[in-house]
Design an enzyme around this catalytic site. Structure first.
Site, mmCIF file in Angstrom:
data_model
loop_
_atom_site.group_PDB
_atom_site.id
_atom_site.type_symbol
_atom_site.label_atom_id
_atom_site.label_comp_id
_atom_site.label_asym_id
_atom_site.label_seq_id
_atom_site.Cartn_x
_atom_site.Cartn_y
_atom_site.Cartn_z
ATOM 1 C CB SER A 129 13.556 -5.427 -9.838
ATOM 2 O OG SER A 129 13.490 -4.242 -10.585
ATOM 3 C CE LYS A 184 14.022 -4.135 -6.418
ATOM 4 N NZ LYS A 184 13.209 -3.266 -5.723
ATOM 5 C CG HIS A 187 17.863 -3.028 -9.453
ATOM 6 N ND1 HIS A 187 16.715 -2.331 -9.144
ATOM 7 C CD2 HIS A 187 17.713 -3.452 -10.727
ATOM 8 C CE1 HIS A 187 15.913 -2.325 -10.194
ATOM 9 N NE2 HIS A 187 16.494 -3.004 -11.156
ATOM 10 C CG ASN A 188 15.438 -0.176 -6.147
ATOM 11 O OD1 ASN A 188 15.547 -1.190 -6.828
ATOM 12 N ND2 ASN A 188 14.338 0.115 -5.497
ATOM 13 C CD GLU A 191 14.460 1.911 -10.786
ATOM 14 O OE1 GLU A 191 14.573 0.680 -10.573
ATOM 15 O OE2 GLU A 191 13.474 2.563 -10.393
HETATM 16 P P1 NBP Z 1 2.107 -2.384 -0.719
HETATM 17 O O1 NBP Z 1 3.506 -2.027 -0.437
HETATM 18 O O2 NBP Z 1 1.113 -1.322 -0.956
HETATM 19 O O3 NBP Z 1 1.590 -3.311 0.496
HETATM 20 C C1 NBP Z 1 0.281 -3.785 0.516
HETATM 21 C C2 NBP Z 1 0.199 -5.070 1.278
HETATM 22 O O4 NBP Z 1 0.777 -4.907 2.590
HETATM 23 C C3 NBP Z 1 -1.252 -5.465 1.508
HETATM 24 O O5 NBP Z 1 -1.319 -6.862 1.459
HETATM 25 C C4 NBP Z 1 -1.528 -4.941 2.892
HETATM 26 O O6 NBP Z 1 -2.573 -5.608 3.550
HETATM 27 C C5 NBP Z 1 -0.229 -5.254 3.570
HETATM 28 N N1 NBP Z 1 0.004 -4.507 4.800
HETATM 29 C C6 NBP Z 1 0.159 -3.194 5.018
HETATM 30 BR BR1 NBP Z 1 0.038 -1.889 3.732
HETATM 31 N N2 NBP Z 1 0.375 -2.876 6.289
HETATM 32 C C7 NBP Z 1 0.340 -4.058 6.928
HETATM 33 C C8 NBP Z 1 0.519 -4.403 8.280
HETATM 34 N N3 NBP Z 1 0.785 -3.501 9.212
HETATM 35 N N4 NBP Z 1 0.427 -5.711 8.608
HETATM 36 C C9 NBP Z 1 0.184 -6.637 7.663
HETATM 37 N N5 NBP Z 1 0.023 -6.365 6.362
HETATM 38 C C10 NBP Z 1 0.097 -5.091 5.998
HETATM 39 O O7 NBP Z 1 2.002 -3.438 -1.925
HETATM 40 P P2 NBP Z 1 2.835 -3.608 -3.264
HETATM 41 O O8 NBP Z 1 2.980 -2.334 -4.009
HETATM 42 O O9 NBP Z 1 2.229 -4.790 -3.943
HETATM 43 O O10 NBP Z 1 4.297 -4.002 -2.759
HETATM 44 C C11 NBP Z 1 4.542 -5.151 -1.964
HETATM 45 C C12 NBP Z 1 6.022 -5.149 -1.590
HETATM 46 O O11 NBP Z 1 6.780 -5.260 -2.787
HETATM 47 C C13 NBP Z 1 6.477 -3.875 -0.903
HETATM 48 O O12 NBP Z 1 7.484 -4.160 0.016
HETATM 49 C C14 NBP Z 1 7.041 -3.053 -2.037
HETATM 50 O O13 NBP Z 1 7.997 -2.107 -1.600
HETATM 51 C C15 NBP Z 1 7.663 -4.145 -2.895
HETATM 52 N N6 NBP Z 1 7.800 -3.818 -4.306
HETATM 53 C C16 NBP Z 1 6.845 -3.110 -4.961
HETATM 54 C C17 NBP Z 1 7.001 -2.817 -6.309
HETATM 55 C C18 NBP Z 1 5.936 -2.047 -7.061
HETATM 56 O O14 NBP Z 1 6.195 -1.724 -8.236
HETATM 57 N N7 NBP Z 1 4.796 -1.755 -6.479
HETATM 58 C C19 NBP Z 1 8.136 -3.282 -6.985
HETATM 59 C C20 NBP Z 1 9.068 -4.045 -6.301
HETATM 60 C C21 NBP Z 1 8.888 -4.306 -4.953
HETATM 61 P P3 NBP Z 1 -4.060 -4.995 3.526
HETATM 62 O O15 NBP Z 1 -4.631 -5.383 2.194
HETATM 63 O O16 NBP Z 1 -4.719 -5.662 4.660
HETATM 64 O O17 NBP Z 1 -3.930 -3.513 3.689
#
Ligand code: NBP
Length: 483
Positions: A129, A184, A187-188, A191
């Site tokens: 988070s 987690k 937590h959400n 939030e």
């Molecule tokens: P995203 O949730 O947007 O995921 C992007 C990543 O997932 C890229 O590496 C993408 O590869 C890969 N991906 C996807 Br989309 N579909 C895929 C598939 N079918 N097979 C393999 N890889 C795949 O990225 P993020 O916002 O950095 O979040 C990452 C994780 O962390 C998520 O689970 C998210 O819920 C969690 N999270 C996010 C936050 C936030 O603030 N953003 C906070 C806390 C947790 P590609 O580049 O080849 O498309």
């Protein structure tokens, strides 16, 4: 050559920032991504000049890892996680560790733990988070799953996590199976509750006290110096004082239709599933649903009337203090309910959860970070077996101290026609929880009357009886009919 301490799959915003964070703390990270071109782009740009290395296939990535291999995924939750696990399994050896740092559902994490245990691999599902900023400079990390993995990842995790107080990391082992992702999720949910409570305070200030945005910003700034000191109060003050390029406040121009990604809803669903009255998070989710009916509300607003008199005649300063106390008391209820859900889940799944440790994990790095969480940690330090947060002296006194203000705010808000789903549900919960006798005696009688569901007498708990209320129904009771 095996040179990397850990590999990270998923070079979107979270993954990239977490890699740079690990690099800052001296760990060699090997980066990989489904779209492989992003590896080279990352190495040539954001990771330029660091010790980060890249891989163009999973085989190459695995070959570059020290043993036991540690691989963390930050990919889209759901199928993508299973797909990567499936591809990794044949490449790994017994004792290697796969970590899922995405927002996975805890039930998926529990399933993956079981599947990977059968293959002699260790699996960790970790809540992460704090968003982009947290990932880069210190997130709150909530790892759970196969505990044998913890000694191998503890140093990395606690090094990169946010620190509070005298350097305590906002990361500790949470528990077995999907416990990390469950925590987690809660937590959400919390939030969602915190945000909605702040929105209700804002609504009262704006429409009952008729404060302008700069005045409200000042109030939140002041609140942020006291017991409500928290990230969400801080950013609310900043949002209120933010001016658009035309010199006007931006906030009133934003469409009042809230989005959601589902973790609040999952918390509410879990609460229903395990029979815990986590009413405040439920109301916060429903408040977002109601807000999203914007077009319908515009229509309704033309027909449905509220109270005639909405002007506030009392002392504004006193009422502002009442709102602050109502917010604080409601927040205590929300966290009380959240910890009740954690306790119940621990019982359901046989997890041993360290509640003080969880409060500390949320104390810094994450969106709900606050001084208040330090008080929760202290409550569980005083009594690790604490059954309910409200029964800790600190919180009990705090709620008693806020009670009159809380009731005044709700009365005034209701009379002015302001929706306050979270303030009101919090007070209803409090009043329900403190009553030794609720009207559920009548409810039980009704159930027995129409469905022969039986009831217990106060004098004989555990002994279920049926009454023939009408003289027609007979004396056979029901054991399966649920209406
Ligand atoms: P995203 O949730 O947007 O995921 C992007 C990543 O997932 C890229 O590496 C993408 O590869 C890969 N991906 C996807 Br989309 N579909 C895929 C598939 N079918 N097979 C393999 N890889 C795949 O990225 P993020 O916002 O950095 O979040 C990452 C994780 O962390 C998520 O689970 C998210 O819920 C969690 N999270 C996010 C936050 C936030 O603030 N953003 C906070 C806390 C947790 P590609 O580049 O080849 O498309």
């Amino acid at each position: 050559m095996a040179e990397a301490d850990i590999a990270l799959i998923g070079l979107a915003v979270m993954g990239q920032n977490l890699i740079l964070n690990m690099n800052d703390h001296g760990f060699v990270v090997c980066a990989f991504n489904r779209t492989v071109s992003k590896v080279d782009e990352f190495l040539a740009n954001e990771a330029k000049g660091t010790k980060v290395i890249g891989a163009h296939s999973l085989e190459e990535m695995v070959s570059k890892l020290k043993k036991p291999r540690r691989i963390i995924m930050l990919v889209k939750a759901g199928q993508a996680v299973d797909d990567f696990i499936q591809k990794l399994v044949p490449l790994l050896d017994a004792g290697d560790i796969i970590i899922d740092g995405g927002n996975s559902e805890y039930t998926d994490t529990t399933r993956r733990c079981k599947e990977l245990k059968a293959k002699d691999l260790l699996f960790v599902g970790s809540g992460v988070s704090g968003g982009e900023e947290g990932a880069r400079y210190g997130p709150s990390l909530m790892p759970g799953g196969h505990k044998q993995a913890w000694p191998h990842i503890q140093n990395i995790f606690q090094s990169i996590a946010a620190k509070v107080g005298t350097g305590e990391p906002c990361c500790d082992w949470v528990g077995d199976e999907g416990a990390g992702h469950f925590v987690k999720m809660v937590h959400n949910g919390i939030e969602y509750g915190d945000m909605q409570l702040i929105c209700e305070a804002y609504h009262l200030m704006k429409d009952v006290l008729c404060l302008d945005h700069d005045e409200m910003a000042k109030v939140f700034d002041t609140w942020n110096k006291g017991e409500l000191d928290s990230f969400l109060i801080e950013i609310t003050a900043n949002i209120l004082k933010f001016y658009d390029t035309d010199g006007k406040h931006l906030l009133p121009k934003i469409r009042d239709s809230a989005g959601q990604k589902g973790t609040g809803k999952w918390t509410a669903i879990s609460a229903l599933e395990y029979g815990m009255p986590v009413t405040l998070i439920g109301e916060a989710v429903f408040a977002r649903c109601l807000s999203s009916l914007k077009d319908e509300r515009i229509q309704a607003s033309k027909h449905l009337k509220g109270p005639k008199e909405t002007t506030f005649h009392g002392d504004k300063k006193e009422f502002l203090e009442d709102i602050r106390k109502a917010l604080y008391a409601s927040k205590i209820i929300s966290y009380t309910q959240g910890f009740m859900l954690l306790r119940q889940a621990a019982m359901e799944f046989g997890w041993t959860l360290n509640y003080g440790g969880i409060a500390l994990m949320w104390r810094g790095g994450c969106i709900i970070r606050s001084v208040f969480l330090g008080k929760i940690k202290e409550a569980f330090d005083r009594n690790p077996e604490l059954q309910n947060l409200l029964l800790d002296d600190f919180f009990l006194n705090a709620v008693h101290n806020c009670q009159e203000s809380w009731r005044r705010v709700i009365c005034s808000g209701v009379q002015s026609g302001i929706p306050m789903p979270c303030f009101t549900t919090a007070l209803s919960f409090y009043d329900g929880y403190r009553h030794d006798m609720l009207p559920a005696n009548l409810l039980q009688a009704q159930r027995d009357y129409f469905g022969a569901h039986t009831y217990e007498l106060l004098s004989k708990p555990g002994h279920f009886v049926h009454t023939n209320w009408t003289g027609h129904g007979g004396s056979v009771s029901s054991s399966s009919y649920n209406a």
